[in-house]
Scaffold this motif. Structure first.
Motif, PDB file in Angstrom:
ATOM      1  N   ASP A   1       0.832  -1.200   0.000  1.00  0.00           N
ATOM      2  CA  ASP A   1       0.000   0.000   0.000  1.00  0.00           C
ATOM      3  C   ASP A   1       0.872   1.258   0.000  1.00  0.00           C
ATOM      4  O   ASP A   1       0.626   2.206  -0.757  1.00  0.00           O
ATOM      5  N   TYR A   2       1.840   1.273   0.876  1.00  0.00           N
ATOM      6  CA  TYR A   2       2.704   2.441   1.019  1.00  0.00           C
ATOM      7  C   TYR A   2       3.479   2.680  -0.280  1.00  0.00           C
ATOM      8  O   TYR A   2       3.583   3.817  -0.767  1.00  0.00           O
ATOM      9  N   MET A   3       4.022   1.609  -0.860  1.00  0.00           N
ATOM     10  CA  MET A   3       4.754   1.752  -2.107  1.00  0.00           C
ATOM     11  C   MET A   3       3.851   2.339  -3.193  1.00  0.00           C
ATOM     12  O   MET A   3       4.252   3.233  -3.943  1.00  0.00           O
ATOM     13  N   ASN A   4       2.616   1.857  -3.276  1.00  0.00           N
ATOM     14  CA  ASN A   4       1.683   2.391  -4.260  1.00  0.00           C
ATOM     15  C   ASN A   4       1.398   3.864  -4.031  1.00  0.00           C
ATOM     16  O   ASN A   4       1.213   4.639  -4.972  1.00  0.00           O
ATOM     17  N   SER A   5       1.354   4.271  -2.758  1.00  0.00           N
ATOM     18  CA  SER A   5       1.051   5.669  -2.454  1.00  0.00           C
ATOM     19  C   SER A   5       2.154   6.602  -2.930  1.00  0.00           C
ATOM     20  O   SER A   5       1.897   7.756  -3.280  1.00  0.00           O
ATOM     21  N   ILE A   6       3.398   6.119  -2.935  1.00  0.00           N
ATOM     22  CA  ILE A   6       4.502   6.951  -3.424  1.00  0.00           C
ATOM     23  C   ILE A   6       4.292   7.255  -4.907  1.00  0.00           C
ATOM     24  O   ILE A   6       4.418   8.402  -5.351  1.00  0.00           O
ATOM     25  N   TYR A   7       3.961   6.222  -5.674  1.00  0.00           N
ATOM     26  CA  TYR A   7       3.714   6.421  -7.097  1.00  0.00           C
ATOM     27  C   TYR A   7       2.480   7.287  -7.327  1.00  0.00           C
ATOM     28  O   TYR A   7       2.433   8.079  -8.275  1.00  0.00           O
ATOM     29  N   ALA A   8       1.463   7.124  -6.482  1.00  0.00           N
ATOM     30  CA  ALA A   8       0.260   7.953  -6.613  1.00  0.00           C
ATOM     31  C   ALA A   8       0.604   9.429  -6.469  1.00  0.00           C
ATOM     32  O   ALA A   8       0.057  10.283  -7.174  1.00  0.00           O
ATOM     33  N   GLY A   9       1.540   9.728  -5.568  1.00  0.00           N
ATOM     34  CA  GLY A   9       1.971  11.113  -5.408  1.00  0.00           C
ATOM     35  C   GLY A   9       2.672  11.664  -6.637  1.00  0.00           C
ATOM     36  O   GLY A   9       2.578  12.860  -6.937  1.00  0.00           O
ATOM     37  N   LEU A  10       3.365  10.803  -7.366  1.00  0.00           N
ATOM     38  CA  LEU A  10       4.100  11.254  -8.538  1.00  0.00           C
ATOM     39  C   LEU A  10       3.182  11.612  -9.700  1.00  0.00           C
ATOM     40  O   LEU A  10       3.594  12.323 -10.621  1.00  0.00           O
ATOM     41  N   ARG A  11       1.948  11.126  -9.677  1.00  0.00           N
ATOM     42  CA  ARG A  11       1.052  11.385 -10.803  1.00  0.00           C
ATOM     43  C   ARG A  11       0.220  12.648 -10.627  1.00  0.00           C
ATOM     44  O   ARG A  11      -0.635  12.951 -11.452  1.00  0.00           O
TER      45      ARG A  11
END
Length: 457
Positions: A44-54
């Motif tokens: 979940d946390y890893m996905n949230s990092i990428y979500a921030g980049l978009r």
């Protein structure tokens, strides 16, 4: 083993990737590490990092279609964007873009450091064998990738001045950072990416073909690794950094990496628009899942005559492309590239918005052509460029075996104008080579290699 060619565009589960916190570069938040007691929480946390980049402040707009792409003179700017487009970074709009991108890139670096510290602290959490190792390497690679993005944006090009110390290397949540010159930070990025790639070669499903779990969160099976900084994306990012050093030796090392992607990655080009979206997502090596509207809404906002009314620069002419070149579909009758990020996908069984391309196979081929030629392998560079031209259904663009290095460079430069329209890639190419760029209005922008966004305090 070779990566399969995946033509299915997978979707990011937004409900899982947006629930985590946003943080500032040097703290100001807490991971709430007490809840990290299972593998799903780390995913979940890893996905949230990428979500921030978009987000719009980063790759969802300002670092791609809605911002940096204007710097490559692809578009005639809308009213109020003229200063930014002509690289006047003292312009208020430019300073706002620069401040937000700087903060959010470092915020993402903070999150990479935070999750790495959690991996170290939570050694008792059980993971599927190899999954922990994959995510640790991926977080380390992403941290290096983001530092290099800061370097490309906020410092002069390496070939112009590699002694500038604009960007801090930060590798901990409590670290004040280490001030490095461009030369030092570039070498640090290269070494970090190389180390991470070594680990990813052992554990990344895009290499092994083995899924960790296909029932929960995205990024743990081969087809969905495109949405993460996977092994091949890591190698391409390393090649970008090597090529920035502008020496025959670094170009030679970059070519080895790019050749590996071409020969082992299994990537192919879209030869027909049937069965794919117009942004050719099947060619993505690394992409970010768009938000629900994403590039589609941004494209409509920019190119709709009733809104921003942005049109393509006179430097872009559809007749530069062969009649069968699939990229001609990006041009429309209003002289825009509106169709590239059209609101609906043409993929069978999906109704999705296009992803946000970060690294594509086309860039790998064009970088390989350049890197080979600049490391005393001109014949190989011509071969790689001709492979690219053929894949684009533009065989008339192929160069003869007797072509000179200058002719190859001109051919590559032309393709950078078209291959990455709306993606923000060409500006970094022009800056790396310190080109003089013809602006949308015909004026000349000299010493592009010296141009860097202001670090706004």
């Amino acid at each position: 083993m070779k990566k399969l060619i995946y033509t299915a565009l997978l979707l990011l589960a937004a409900t899982s990737c947006n629930k985590w916190f946003e943080v500032e570069p040097k703290g100001g938040g807490t991971s709430g590490s007490k809840v990290f007691d299972n593998e799903a929480s780390f995913r979940d946390y890893m996905n949230s990092i990428y979500a921030g980049l978009r987000t719009d402040d980063l790759y969802g707009s300002n670092l791609t279609l809605g911002g940096v792409e204007f710097l490559s003179q692809t578009f005639r700017p809308y009213a109020g964007a003229e200063g930014w487009t002509k690289m006047d970074f003292s312009d208020p709009a430019a300073r706002e873009i620069a401040a937000k991108a700087y903060t959010k890139l470092y915020a993402a670096i903070y999150q990479c450091n935070d999750i790495l510290e959690l991996f170290a602290a939570k050694g008792d959490v059980l993971f599927v064998a190899g999954s922990r190792e994959m995510m640790v390497a991926e977080a380390e690679a992403l941290r290096a990738f983001l530092h290099f993005e800061l370097l490309r944006l906020y410092s002069p090009a390496y070939a112009v001045d590699n002694t500038v110390s604009n960007i801090l290397w930060i590798d901990g949540t409590k670290s004040a950072g280490v001030q490095m010159t461009t030369a030092q930070l570039t070498d640090k990025v290269i070494s970090e990416l190389a180390a991470a790639a070594t680990q990813l070669s052992r554990y990344d499903p895009i290499v092994t073909g083995v899924s960790y779990d296909d029932t929960t969160l995205i990024g743990t099976e081969p087809a969905s690794r495109v949405w993460k900084l996977n092994y091949y994306a890591c190698r391409a990012a390393e090649a970008r950094a090597l090529m920035s050093k502008n020496s025959p030796e670094s170009y030679g090392e970059a070519y080895k990496l790019l050749d590996k992607i071409i020969t082992e990655g299994g990537y192919g080009f879209v030869r027909t628009v049937s069965g794919t979206d117009y942004s050719f997502s099947a060619e993505y090596i690394f992409a970010l899942p768009s938000s629900d509207k994403g590039f589609c809404a941004l494209s409509e906002e920019l190119f709709d005559p009733a809104k921003k009314g942005v049109t393509l620069s006179a430097q872009l002419d559809v007749n530069d492309l062969n009649a069968d070149d699939r990229r001609r579909n990006w041009f429309d009758s209003d002289n825009t590239m509106r169709t590239k990020f059209a609101p609906t996908s043409k993929l069978d069984k999906w109704n999705t918005v296009p992803g946000i391309p970060v690294i594509k196979i086309g860039e790998v081929y064009l970088m390989a052509a350049e890197a080979a030629a600049k490391s005393n392998q001109l014949a190989t560079g011509i071969l790689r460029f001709n492979d690219f031209a053929e894949a684009r259904n533009s065989e008339s663009l192929k160069l003869p075996e007797t072509a000179t290095a200058a002719q190859l460079e001109t051919a590559v430069d032309l393709q950078y104008r078209y291959e990455f329209m709306g993606e923000g890639v060409r500006f970094h190419y022009c800056k790396r080579l310190n080109q003089t760029v013809t602006a949308y209005d015909g004026s000349q922008i000299a010493e592009v290699g010296k141009k860097s966004l202001p670090i706004v305090k």
